[in-house]
Write an enzyme that holds these catalytic residues in place. Structure first.
Site, PDB file in Angstrom:
ATOM      1  N   THR A 240      42.006 -19.863  72.296  1.00 11.63           N
ATOM      2  CA  THR A 240      42.986 -19.617  73.455  1.00 11.63           C
ATOM      3  C   THR A 240      42.512 -20.131  75.004  1.00 11.63           C
ATOM      4  O   THR A 240      43.164 -21.011  75.518  1.00 11.63           O
ATOM      5  CB  THR A 240      43.510 -18.266  73.583  1.00 11.63           C
ATOM      6  OG1 THR A 240      44.098 -17.776  72.145  1.00 11.63           O
ATOM      7  CG2 THR A 240      44.704 -18.263  74.373  1.00 11.63           C
TER       8      THR A 240
ATOM      9  N   GLU B 104      46.101  -6.884  70.252  1.00 16.63           N
ATOM     10  CA  GLU B 104      45.394  -7.228  68.876  1.00 16.63           C
ATOM     11  C   GLU B 104      45.725  -6.463  67.675  1.00 16.63           C
ATOM     12  O   GLU B 104      46.585  -5.265  68.070  1.00 16.63           O
ATOM     13  CB  GLU B 104      43.806  -7.230  68.983  1.00 16.63           C
ATOM     14  CG  GLU B 104      43.340  -7.695  70.334  1.00 16.63           C
ATOM     15  CD  GLU B 104      42.909  -8.994  70.078  1.00 16.63           C
ATOM     16  OE1 GLU B 104      42.815  -9.822  69.054  1.00 16.63           O
ATOM     17  OE2 GLU B 104      42.889  -9.855  71.166  1.00 16.63           O
TER      18      GLU B 104
ATOM     19  N   LYS C 188      35.815  -3.754  82.709  1.00 19.54           N
ATOM     20  CA  LYS C 188      36.240  -4.829  83.945  1.00 19.54           C
ATOM     21  C   LYS C 188      35.982  -3.756  85.066  1.00 19.54           C
ATOM     22  O   LYS C 188      35.323  -4.598  86.092  1.00 19.54           O
ATOM     23  CB  LYS C 188      37.544  -4.858  83.597  1.00 19.54           C
ATOM     24  CG  LYS C 188      38.036  -6.117  82.631  1.00 19.54           C
ATOM     25  CD  LYS C 188      39.463  -6.085  82.422  1.00 19.54           C
ATOM     26  CE  LYS C 188      39.644  -7.471  81.474  1.00 19.54           C
ATOM     27  NZ  LYS C 188      41.294  -7.091  80.719  1.00 19.54           N
TER      28      LYS C 188
HETATM   29  N1  HSE Z   1      43.202  -7.659  76.308  1.00 13.35           N
HETATM   30  C1  HSE Z   1      43.152  -7.901  77.609  1.00 13.35           C
HETATM   31  C2  HSE Z   1      44.477  -7.478  78.307  1.00 13.35           C
HETATM   32  C3  HSE Z   1      42.963  -9.384  77.875  1.00 13.35           C
HETATM   33  O1  HSE Z   1      45.198  -6.928  77.745  1.00 13.35           O
HETATM   34  O2  HSE Z   1      44.114  -7.308  79.623  1.00 13.35           O
HETATM   35  C4  HSE Z   1      42.666  -9.719  79.013  1.00 13.35           C
HETATM   36  O3  HSE Z   1      41.338  -9.396  79.381  1.00 13.35           O
END
Ligand code: HSE
Length: 405
Positions: free
Chosen positions: A11, A185, A200
């Site tokens: 992606t 996911e 993050k």
């Molecule tokens: N899984 C992450 C989210 C994707 O939903 O923010 C981006 O880092």
């Protein structure tokens, strides 16, 4: 002309190739040179793809090609992605990545290799997708003492919570919707347990403190325990519930980080950040509050952030621009000493006992809703709250911290 390579044609990788093709004029204008993708590394074949001729399966072709000045790593994980990033940097090639797991775990080391080789390890896309928060903190706000960073940093959980609020869905329905739409996911654990937001905030906290924040040491709660009843009480309170990633620096340099669902008033700047959007509220000691909002995930927004890093690397060849952070791990302030107000839910028949334990002499009244009673505790330390909650066991149906600032 500058030739680059993209590692991974999933992606994000295919998004990077697309952004570079579609925004060629803007990219060249920003970088000062034309930029062309020469190789795409992937173990798969892509018959009929317009970039089929660029696909290679051997990283050595890329690392040994002197024409390649910048490598975009969009493989994910910390295995080959780490090895290839290190080798590219050692060869003096700058690397741009969206891989938050790798940045959180090995960022300090990789930035140090980049410094030794006078190239760059850039990671704008690793936090907040298309929101330019890394560059903002590293450059635009570099003269501020950053006192707090509070973020909605995970789009999937923000979507799930928004669905629970607006559609009165329960957690499992909202998660299933997020999965159907491709936000979550099949194994949603990294998002719903807060691990993604944790990595993050560890990156942002490392950047603003200059010390490595180990994401494994950040206190983290997910959203899988949030019930429709929590939203029913929140709505009566004129509040909402958000998964917040918080980093605070005290005046004496003590650093604190956590990820957890919080109750926040609708007047709070982050309260209106809904669905898959992300928001980051930054407090600087001179600046005060400033907020950044945008798409925190998705192919093109994330790829746009990688492309901006590529332009920066091209503009700054043979010069390291990212100041990074020390590899020594920062000591985090222990959560048990943090003070908060909590909103507690219990069964109507337990209200006196539960209130007495948490509130003692405090007479602040709560209210009843659909067979439950909810109330705010006085400000108390996490450790004290935890002891009281453990003592009451099943009598406490739910609790949330209040984010008041
Ligand atoms: N899984 C992450 C989210 C994707 O939903 O923010 C981006 O880092």
């Amino acid at each position: 002309m500058i030739k680059i390579a993209v590692l991974g044609y999933g992606t994000v990788g295919s998004g990077v190739v697309e952004v570079i093709a579609r925004n060629q004029a803007e990219l060249s204008g920003s970088a000062g040179e034309e930029i062309k993708v020469k190789y795409i590394l992937d173990s798969r074949e892509f018959p009929g793809d317009p970039n089929e001729d660029k696909i290679v399966h051997d990283f050595n072709i890329i690392v040994e090609d002197e024409e390649i000045r910048v490598v975009c790593e969009a493989m994910g994980g910390t295995g080959d992605a780490y090895l290839y990033t290190r080798r590219a940097l050692e060869a003096g090639k700058s690397v741009c990545t969206s891989n938050k797991e790798l940045v959180a775990r090995h960022g300090a080391e990789l930035m140090s290799v980049a410094r030794e080789r006078q190239c760059n390890y850039m990671f704008e896309a690793s936090v907040g997708g298309g929101i330019p928060i890394i560059r903002t903190l590293a450059v635009a706000l570099s003269t501020e003492r950053i006192e707090a960073v509070t973020g909605i940093l995970n789009g999937t959980t923000n979507y799930i919570l928004s669905q629970m609020e607006s559609e009165h869905a329960d957690y499992h329905e909202a998660l299933a919707r997020a999965q159907r739409l491709g936000y979550a996911e099949r194994n949603p654990e990294a998002d719903v347990k807060g691990h993604d937001a944790c990595r993050k905030i560890a990156i942002l906290a490392s950047l603003v403190s200059g010390r490595r924040v180990d994401s494994e040491k950040v206190y983290t709660e997910g959203i899988d325990g949030i019930k429709p009843e929590d939203f029913a009480f929140a709505s009566k309170l004129g509040m909402t519930i958000k998964l917040l990633a918080v980093s605070r620096m005290s005046e004496n340099g003590r650093l604190f980080c956590m990820v957890a669902p919080f109750l926040l008033p609708l007047t709070h700047p982050l309260a209106s950040v809904c669905d898959v959007f992300n928001g980051v509220l930054v407090r600087g000691n001179m600046l005060g509050d400033t907020m950044f909002y945008g798409r925190g995930a998705g192919k093109l927004p994330t790829a746009s952030a990688v492309a901006a890093d590529v332009a920066d690397c091209v503009r700054n060849q043979n010069r390291t621009i990212m100041r990074g952070w020390d590899s020594e791990t920062a000591e985090l302030y222990d959560i048990k000493n943090i003070e908060s107000r909590f909103f507690v839910r219990c069964a109507e028949e337990d209200r006196n006992r539960v209130r007495e334990v948490f509130c003692g002499e405090d007479k602040t009244e709560g209210f009843s809703l659909e067979g439950e009673y909810g109330f705010f505790t006085p400000v108390m330390k996490e450790e004290v709250f935890g002891q009281k909650r453990d003592m009451l066991g099943e009598a406490v149906k739910g609790s949330l911290r209040l984010m008041s600032e």
